[in-house]
Write a protein that holds these residues in place. Sequence first.
Motif, PDB file in Angstrom:
ATOM      1  N   GLN A  69       0.816  -1.216   0.000  1.00 55.97           N
ATOM      2  CA  GLN A  69       0.000   0.000   0.000  1.00 55.97           C
ATOM      3  C   GLN A  69       0.847   1.261   0.000  1.00 55.97           C
ATOM      4  O   GLN A  69       0.594   2.195  -0.754  1.00 55.97           O
ATOM      5  N   ILE A  70       1.867   1.292   0.851  1.00 58.45           N
ATOM      6  CA  ILE A  70       2.727   2.466   0.904  1.00 58.45           C
ATOM      7  C   ILE A  70       3.531   2.582  -0.391  1.00 58.45           C
ATOM      8  O   ILE A  70       3.745   3.693  -0.906  1.00 58.45           O
ATOM      9  N   GLY A  71       3.955   1.452  -0.921  1.00 61.26           N
ATOM     10  CA  GLY A  71       4.681   1.483  -2.195  1.00 61.26           C
ATOM     11  C   GLY A  71       3.846   2.088  -3.309  1.00 61.26           C
ATOM     12  O   GLY A  71       4.354   2.805  -4.176  1.00 61.26           O
ATOM     13  N   GLY A  72       2.537   1.826  -3.278  1.00 63.10           N
ATOM     14  CA  GLY A  72       1.658   2.423  -4.281  1.00 63.10           C
ATOM     15  C   GLY A  72       1.609   3.932  -4.172  1.00 63.10           C
ATOM     16  O   GLY A  72       1.614   4.657  -5.170  1.00 63.10           O
ATOM     17  N   VAL A  73       1.583   4.434  -2.941  1.00 69.59           N
ATOM     18  CA  VAL A  73       1.566   5.886  -2.718  1.00 69.59           C
ATOM     19  C   VAL A  73       2.872   6.522  -3.185  1.00 69.59           C
ATOM     20  O   VAL A  73       2.888   7.583  -3.813  1.00 69.59           O
ATOM     21  N   LEU A  74       3.985   5.856  -2.905  1.00 68.91           N
ATOM     22  CA  LEU A  74       5.296   6.422  -3.210  1.00 68.91           C
ATOM     23  C   LEU A  74       5.730   6.200  -4.653  1.00 68.91           C
ATOM     24  O   LEU A  74       6.785   6.682  -5.059  1.00 68.91           O
ATOM     25  N   GLY A  75       4.938   5.472  -5.418  1.00 70.77           N
ATOM     26  CA  GLY A  75       5.324   5.215  -6.799  1.00 70.77           C
ATOM     27  C   GLY A  75       6.258   4.044  -6.952  1.00 70.77           C
ATOM     28  O   GLY A  75       6.813   3.814  -8.034  1.00 70.77           O
ATOM     29  N   SER A  76       6.464   3.290  -5.878  1.00 74.51           N
ATOM     30  CA  SER A  76       7.356   2.137  -5.958  1.00 74.51           C
ATOM     31  C   SER A  76       6.666   0.908  -6.513  1.00 74.51           C
ATOM     32  O   SER A  76       7.281  -0.144  -6.645  1.00 74.51           O
ATOM     33  N   GLY A  77       5.387   1.035  -6.848  1.00 71.78           N
ATOM     34  CA  GLY A  77       4.682  -0.086  -7.446  1.00 71.78           C
ATOM     35  C   GLY A  77       4.972  -0.227  -8.929  1.00 71.78           C
ATOM     36  O   GLY A  77       4.518  -1.160  -9.564  1.00 71.78           O
TER      37      GLY A  77
END
Length: 219
Positions: A84-92
């Motif tokens: 979830q946090i990766g999605g916010v940070l663009g790490s997805g």
Amino acid sequence: MPDKPDPTDAIPPPTRFPRPAVGRFSLYYRELYRLLDQGQSHINSKQLGSIVNVSPAVVRRDLSNLGTIGRRGVGYQIDQLIDQIGGVLGSGQQWQVVLVGVGSLGDALLRYRGFERLGFRLVAAFDLDNQKVNQTIGGVSILNAETMVGKLAELSPDLAIIAVPAEVALDVANELVAAGISGILNFAPTTLRLPPGIAVVNVDLASELQRLAFSVQNL
């Protein structure tokens, strides 16, 4: 069998989050990965807050903004939080990154192994030093900076890291912007001001040391 839900589907756009919260998300993300590597599967707000030096209430508020609520007595599931946090940070997604300047700092950045895990792939580095050109550091080829414009058109990177002297940083940044790069991490000891629509993060290590010294003096 139905498709597995994408954990990033319910994540609000990153623009909803204030800059301090985004900074905390980055810290959470790093520490959660470390804990996952150590075999830990769950964590509560008090534990996570203690690790990154914020209150449990701040952790709960940040994570509730992701649509994530911890379970009493269990806490948060670490791998889910990472997604979830990766999605916010663009790490997805996979970001293609170039580095300009392979001095001592640039060399260290090329050898750092943590970028790939966070979704950043260094695809090339550029320098004017003929003794460095055509070498490979950390699996990344060092190319002649005089060929940078043409190579950027070929590679189509998303982001760039600048680690050059202050007096040439703006010229390098303008070349990167002209090549279509929309995000720059600047380690040159100067503040870059670029056209609207270009994201710039200026990192001045000497200034950070000054802040640290001030904090020590005021303990």
